[in-house]
Design a protein around this motif. Structure first.
Motif, PDB file in Angstrom:
ATOM      1  N   ALA A 122     -87.597  -4.720  13.702  1.00  0.00           N
ATOM      2  CA  ALA A 122     -88.855  -4.026  13.432  1.00  0.00           C
ATOM      3  C   ALA A 122     -89.824  -4.169  14.604  1.00  0.00           C
ATOM      4  O   ALA A 122     -89.619  -4.954  15.529  1.00  0.00           O
ATOM      5  CB  ALA A 122     -89.472  -4.559  12.141  1.00  0.00           C
ATOM      6  N   SER A 146     -91.279  -6.980  17.734  1.00  0.00           N
ATOM      7  CA  SER A 146     -90.456  -8.185  17.744  1.00  0.00           C
ATOM      8  C   SER A 146     -89.848  -8.399  19.128  1.00  0.00           C
ATOM      9  O   SER A 146     -89.749  -7.477  19.935  1.00  0.00           O
ATOM     10  CB  SER A 146     -89.355  -8.089  16.691  1.00  0.00           C
ATOM     11  OG  SER A 146     -89.899  -8.122  15.393  1.00  0.00           O
ATOM     12  N   GLN A 198     -87.742  -8.763  10.837  1.00  0.00           N
ATOM     13  CA  GLN A 198     -88.982  -8.124  10.409  1.00  0.00           C
ATOM     14  C   GLN A 198     -90.015  -8.108  11.530  1.00  0.00           C
ATOM     15  O   GLN A 198     -89.829  -8.722  12.581  1.00  0.00           O
ATOM     16  CB  GLN A 198     -89.510  -8.833   9.163  1.00  0.00           C
ATOM     17  CG  GLN A 198     -88.568  -8.680   7.965  1.00  0.00           C
ATOM     18  CD  GLN A 198     -89.116  -9.282   6.695  1.00  0.00           C
ATOM     19  OE1 GLN A 198     -90.282  -9.657   6.613  1.00  0.00           O
ATOM     20  NE2 GLN A 198     -88.266  -9.386   5.691  1.00  0.00           N
ATOM     21  N   GLN A 199     -91.101  -7.405  11.284  1.00  0.00           N
ATOM     22  CA  GLN A 199     -92.098  -7.132  12.309  1.00  0.00           C
ATOM     23  C   GLN A 199     -92.720  -8.410  12.869  1.00  0.00           C
ATOM     24  O   GLN A 199     -92.932  -9.382  12.163  1.00  0.00           O
ATOM     25  CB  GLN A 199     -93.200  -6.246  11.728  1.00  0.00           C
ATOM     26  CG  GLN A 199     -94.190  -5.735  12.765  1.00  0.00           C
ATOM     27  CD  GLN A 199     -94.999  -4.571  12.247  1.00  0.00           C
ATOM     28  OE1 GLN A 199     -94.623  -3.924  11.280  1.00  0.00           O
ATOM     29  NE2 GLN A 199     -96.113  -4.277  12.898  1.00  0.00           N
ATOM     30  N   ARG A 252     -81.824 -11.973   6.908  1.00  0.00           N
ATOM     31  CA  ARG A 252     -83.147 -11.344   6.975  1.00  0.00           C
ATOM     32  C   ARG A 252     -84.096 -12.353   7.602  1.00  0.00           C
ATOM     33  O   ARG A 252     -84.316 -13.426   7.045  1.00  0.00           O
ATOM     34  CB  ARG A 252     -83.654 -10.970   5.583  1.00  0.00           C
ATOM     35  CG  ARG A 252     -83.216  -9.611   5.058  1.00  0.00           C
ATOM     36  CD  ARG A 252     -81.747  -9.377   5.063  1.00  0.00           C
ATOM     37  NE  ARG A 252     -81.387  -8.121   4.382  1.00  0.00           N
ATOM     38  CZ  ARG A 252     -80.207  -7.562   4.497  1.00  0.00           C
ATOM     39  NH1 ARG A 252     -79.271  -8.114   5.246  1.00  0.00           N
ATOM     40  NH2 ARG A 252     -79.938  -6.439   3.862  1.00  0.00           N
ATOM     41  N   SER A 297     -87.773 -13.333   8.866  1.00  0.00           N
ATOM     42  CA  SER A 297     -89.178 -12.971   8.670  1.00  0.00           C
ATOM     43  C   SER A 297     -90.125 -13.885   9.446  1.00  0.00           C
ATOM     44  O   SER A 297     -91.336 -13.688   9.400  1.00  0.00           O
ATOM     45  CB  SER A 297     -89.530 -13.020   7.177  1.00  0.00           C
ATOM     46  OG  SER A 297     -89.296 -14.313   6.647  1.00  0.00           O
TER      47      SER A 297
END
Length: 258
Positions: free
Chosen positions: A135, A138, A153-154, A169, A171
């Motif tokens: 995302a 990053s 994720q961002q 995943r 984060s």
């Protein structure tokens, strides 16, 4: 050689020995370096700055419009270095604003279906596995491996020499030299096999590997605050470039995966 069945805007700047296959599409505000191969069905859109000896495979899209509500139509860029292999159906977005850049370094291997969003930074010699997604904003370090179907994720940072196993995943930030696995993603040891077998890391001895392992034992098994953990690493672990990289990465992070 440029196929007569390809579309290349007359304003595009192509270097020497560039091969453009049938049905490739290259817009005008594009620079393609020497020795690149643009395969059939690839799309090289405005804002792309492509270095030397890159391969862009079938169906890849470089410099797509950022999927960001803050994007207002500015002329932004995607900058790619040399010797990258960008496989089928990869999509890489350009930056959201003119003062930013989506940036890919040298010698990376992006497998089928990888998606890199706006303002992502990828270092050198990394492998991004099948259908991994990164995302916006990053950062992926050097010599890092994202296995298949990894989602970052961002605003996350992934350090150098990291291995993230399939389906994770991510984060939060992932510090260097470690393996992450599972969901929720967690620490699964140091990336010792890759570190020991890399020609570029031949100075990493068994002793330094033990020091890295001991540092991460304090990070992931010690019940300390981040600040206390860093103080203990500095006090208890012999200093080396690798230990300093760990300390600096953690100190600069908003939050690491713990």
């Amino acid at each position: 050689m440029i196929s007569p069945l390809a579309y290349v805007d007359p304003a595009a700047k192509l270097g020497s020995n560039v091969n453009v296959e049938p049905f490739a599409y290259i817009e005008g505000d594009v620079v393609v370096g020497d020795g690149c191969t643009i395969m059939s069905g690839a799309r090289i859109l405005n804002g792309t700055r492509l270095g030397k000896n890159n391969k862009v495979h079938h169906g890849a899209v470089l410099s797509s419009m950022p999927q960001d509500f803050h994007y207002e139509g500015e002329n932004t860029q995607l900058v790619i270095g040399d010797n990258n292999d960008i496989r089928e159906n990869v999509v890489i977005a350009r930056a959201t604003h003119a003062d930013g850049t989506t940036q890919i370094g040298h010698g990376n291997y992006l497998m089928d279906g990888v998606h890199l969003c706006h303002d992502v930074k990828v270092g050198d010699n990394s492998v991004l596995g099948i259908r991994s997604m990164v995302a916006g904003n990053s950062i992926i370090g050097d010599c890092t491996i994202l296995s298949s179907n990894v989602i970052v994720q961002q605003d996350c940072r992934i350090g150098n020499w990291v291995l993230i196993q399939s389906g994770c995943r991510i984060s939060k930030d992932v510090p260097p030299y470690i393996i992450m696995a599972g969901n929720p993603a967690s620490y699964h040891g140091i990336n010792a096999v890759v570190l020991q077998h890399s020609q570029n890391q031949s100075h990493i001895t068994d002793r330094i590997l033990r020091h890295i392992m001991n540092a991460y034992r304090l990070v992931y098994q010690g019940n300390f605050s981040v600040q206390d953990t860093l103080l203990k690493i500095e006090d208890q672990i012999p200093m080396s470039d690798e230990i300093r990289n760990i300390i600096d990465f953690i100190r600069d992070s908003k939050e690491i995966v713990r």
